[in-house]
Enzyme design. Sequence first.
Site: not given
Length: 705
Positions: A47, A376, A406, A436, A469, A565, A593
Amino acid sequence: MNYKKSEYYENRELSWIKFNGRVLEEARNKENLLFERMKFLSISASNLDEFFIVRVASLRDQLNAGHTKPDISGMKPSEQLDEIRNRTREFMEEQYSIYNRSLLPALKKAGLTLVKRHENLTQEEGAFADRYFQEEIYPVLTPMAVDSSRPFPLLRNKSLNIGAFLSKKGSKKHVDFATVQVPSDLDRLVRLPVKDGEKTRVILLEEVIERNIQKLFLNYEVLCAHPYRIMRNAGLTIDEEEAADLLQEIQKQLKKRQWGEVIRLEVEEGIDKKLLAYLERELIVKEGDVFCINGPLDLTFLMKAYDLEGFEDYKAPKYIPQPVPGMRDDLDIFSQIRQGDILLHHPYQTFDPVVDFIRQASRDANVLAIKQTLYRVSGNSPITAALAQAADNGKQVTVLIELKARFDEEHNIVWAKMLEQAGCHVIYGLVGLKTHSKITLVVRREEDGIRRYVHLGTGNYNDATAKLYTDMGLLTCSDTIGEDATAVFNMLSGYSEPLSWNKLLLAPHWLRDGFLHLIQRETENALEGRKARIIAQMNSLCDRGIIEALYKASAAGVQIDLIVRGICCLKTGIPGISDNISVRSIVGMFLEHGRIFYFHNGGREEVYMGSADWMPRNLDKRVEILFPLEKEELKREVIHILHILLDDTQKARILQPNGTYVLSKSRRHKLNSQEFFCEEAKKRAKTADKNEQERIFIPEKRPED
C-alpha cells in the site's frame, strides 16, 4: 452556518496514512494468526509503495508546477509533503519494529527462521548459498559499472538493487561505482538445506548476491556493498484530445513510467555514507526523501513467505464462497432471473453466477448481443474467454475496456487486442473520463419478444479478486433497467445521451445531483420532525460538496452512519455540525469494497448500490452507475448487511473527534462481521440444499382420479 471551514475537513493523504495504520494494526494484533499478521504487514508495505508512486508523486508534480492552492483542509502541497514524510518515517519505524521484535521471534518459534545476514549462515549453509549463486543466480545477473564511458544506469521503478564501491586490485586511490539489480523473476526467498526433523530456514536473495558479489568484479576489490531501492513517479501524462490512437499513446507512456522522477530512496541502516551521498547525487534525491531502514528493503516478500508449506496451523482456513441460495447450476440462468431479481454478495457467495451469465449468453442461440464494461479483469479471465467465444458464435459483442485503469493499463491492452482479434467491437474508454462502472447487458430473443438481462455490480469483473473483496451484485431483467442499460452503452459507444433515466443514475452528469437530492430529502424530513437516517458504505469519502451536505443533514438531526474503509475527510464530533455522524472502518481478512447507500425516506426506505465512492474523481471524472434495489426482500437483505457491519465489535474502528480510530471492542457482544457473513452463507447454502433435496426426493401428490 459556514460548513466550508478548512478545520472541518481532514487532509486526504494524511487520512490515507491513518487507513494504512489500521492495516498495520492487524499485523501487530496477536489475536490474529501468525501468518495472517505477516500478510497484513506485507499489504501495508505494498500500500505504501503505491501511495508514494501515485499520491506523493502527484503532490510533487503540483509543487514542481508552482501550485500553491490549499486543499479542503487548508494544507498546501509543500505542507502536505512535509507532513507525509514525518508520518511515513513514524509508520515505517512501526513496521520494522513489528517485523524485528514481534514477527521474527514468533516465526522462529513456529519453525520458520529468516537468516538476517549472510554472515550468520553455517558453514554448510554458506556452501549451499555459494553453489546456488553460481548455478541459479549468476547467469541472470548483469553488473553495471559507472565510469567516463558508462553513465549511471536507468533503474526501474521499485526495483531492488545492490550498489558497490570498487577499486582496482593493488590500488585503492581510484574508486568506481557499480550496481546490480536483484532479479525480480527469481524467488526472493532462498530455502536453505535442513536435516530431517529440522525446521525451515530461509535467506533473502539479495543476501546471497551480496555474499558472492566479489565474483561479479574479479579484477576489483569490493570496498562496500549495500542494497537500495527507489520509488519513481508512476503517473501517465496523456493528452487524450490530441492522441490519434489512445491505445498507442498509452503504450508509449507506459514505457516512460519506469523512468519517472525519483521521489523516494530506501537504503539499509548502516550504509556507507559516501555510497549514500553518491546515490543521492546521481538519482537527484533530496535528503528528506531518503529512508534508512532497519531490516530488509521491500517487505512485500512476506506475501511469498505466507505461501510456504508446512505452516497451515498459523494461517486462517481458506474460505470457499458458497452457492447463491435459490440458484441452480442445472437450470438456465435466464429462466432463473425471470423468476425474480437475484442479489449477489461476494465473496461470501460465489462469483460463478456472473461468469455463467456471460458464458451461457455466449452459447445461447437466442442471445443476439452482449455488451459489457471491463475495468480490471484477472490474468486468466473466464469472462473475456466467454466474450471471445460469443463473437466467434456470431453474437454482436461490444466491450468497453478502460485502458486508463491504473497499473492495469498494459494488462488491459493485451485483452483489448485479443478481443478485437476475436471479432468483438472494443471501445477504449471515453476522452477525459475513466469508465469505472460495472455493467453487463445481454439482449435475448424470446417467445414474447426481445428481453434484456442486466448485471450491475459494485466490484470488477475479476473472478480472482471476487474471492478477496466484499462486493454486491444484481441480476435482473427489469424492463426499465434494461432500457437504461441500452442507453448507457449507446452513450459509451456513440454520442447519444438520454434526456432522462428510468432507474439508473450516472456520473459525471447526474450522479452528484442525485446524491445531493437524496441527502437533502433526509435533511428536510428531519427539519419537519420526521425520522431521518442515512447509512452509507464506501471505500473513500473526500468530496467537499457531499461532506458539506452531510454536515447540514447532521445539524438538522439526521442520524448518519458511515462505513468508510479508507480515506475519510469528514470529521466527527464537531458541535452543532457532525454530532449525529458516526464513521467506522472495517479492516479484516477480506477487503471491504462495497458501495451501498440507504435512505430512510420517511419510512419508504430506499437502497442503492453502485460503483462510485463519494470522491470528486468518481462523481466528476468517471463514468459510474448507481442502481436501486426495488424488490422488498432484496432491500431487507441489504439493510440486514448494513446493520451487521454497524454491529461489528471486533474489526470495526470508530473515528473519534480527535481524528484517531479506536477499535470497537465489546466483551459482552462479540461480532466479527466478515466471519458472521461467512457462517451465514454456509448455513443458507445448507438450508437451500436441504430444501432442494426434499423437493427432488419427496414426490408431489397425484391428483385424485
